[in-house]
Design an enzyme around this catalytic site. Structure first.
Site, PDB file in Angstrom:
ATOM      1  N   MET A  17       0.844  -1.191   0.000  1.00  0.00           N
ATOM      2  CA  MET A  17       0.000   0.000   0.000  1.00  0.00           C
ATOM      3  C   MET A  17       0.882   1.245   0.000  1.00  0.00           C
ATOM      4  O   MET A  17       1.867   1.319   0.740  1.00  0.00           O
ATOM      5  CB  MET A  17      -0.891   0.000   1.251  1.00  0.00           C
ATOM      6  CG  MET A  17      -1.771   1.222   1.398  1.00  0.00           C
ATOM      7  SD  MET A  17      -2.678   1.203   2.972  1.00  0.00           S
ATOM      8  CE  MET A  17      -3.862  -0.084   2.669  1.00  0.00           C
ATOM      9  N   CYS A  18       0.510   2.217  -0.842  1.00  0.00           N
ATOM     10  CA  CYS A  18       1.202   3.508  -0.852  1.00  0.00           C
ATOM     11  C   CYS A  18       0.155   4.602  -0.639  1.00  0.00           C
ATOM     12  O   CYS A  18      -0.811   4.404   0.088  1.00  0.00           O
ATOM     13  CB  CYS A  18       1.983   3.693  -2.153  1.00  0.00           C
ATOM     14  SG  CYS A  18       0.943   3.724  -3.634  1.00  0.00           S
ATOM     15  N   TYR A  19       0.335   5.734  -1.253  1.00  0.00           N
ATOM     16  CA  TYR A  19      -0.609   6.849  -1.095  1.00  0.00           C
ATOM     17  C   TYR A  19      -1.887   6.623  -1.899  1.00  0.00           C
ATOM     18  O   TYR A  19      -2.989   6.674  -1.374  1.00  0.00           O
ATOM     19  CB  TYR A  19       0.031   8.169  -1.547  1.00  0.00           C
ATOM     20  CG  TYR A  19       1.270   8.527  -0.787  1.00  0.00           C
ATOM     21  CD1 TYR A  19       1.194   9.247   0.398  1.00  0.00           C
ATOM     22  CD2 TYR A  19       2.519   8.127  -1.245  1.00  0.00           C
ATOM     23  CE1 TYR A  19       2.340   9.573   1.105  1.00  0.00           C
ATOM     24  CE2 TYR A  19       3.667   8.445  -0.542  1.00  0.00           C
ATOM     25  CZ  TYR A  19       3.574   9.166   0.629  1.00  0.00           C
ATOM     26  OH  TYR A  19       4.706   9.475   1.332  1.00  0.00           O
TER      27      TYR A  19
END
EC number: 2.8.1.1
Length: 110
Positions: free
Chosen positions: A64-66
């Site tokens: 998961m990132c932004y």
């Protein structure tokens, strides 16, 4: 798995709560501290060795990132390191926060 797969936040949520995958958050330390998914491992260049030592290569990893863009490169990197199954979470933490607002933890007592 030769290529990572993209999954939506509902699928990621289900896999995580069923214990079928681990979730890693690759956002910067300040963003992670301001809010992250409980149980997510904060994966950085500094914590990569710890993560690889503590997690089996057979256990699926969800990145998961932004917003779901940077996670794709990290997911491909983890596949190249030998993980059997790696997923990029579509929409990233932004989508997770919208779908599961009660499931956000703050590192600074928030």
């Amino acid at each position: 798995m030769d290529q990572f797969e993209c999954i939506n936040v509902e699928e990621a949520h289900q896999k995580m709560h069923q214990g079928k995958a681990v979730l890693v958050d690759i956002r910067d330390p300040q963003s992670y501290a301001m809010g992250h998914t409980p149980g997510a491992f904060h994966l950085t260049n500094d914590t990569l060795g710890t993560f690889m030592r503590d997690n089996d290569f057979e256990t699926p990893v969800m990145v998961m990132c932004y917003h779901g863009n940077s996670s794709k490169g990290a997911a491909q990197y983890l596949l190249q390191q030998g993980y059997d199954a790696v997923y990029s979470v579509d929409g990233g933490f932004d989508a997770w926060h919208r779908h599961f607002p009660a499931e956000v933890e703050h590192a600074f007592g928030g």
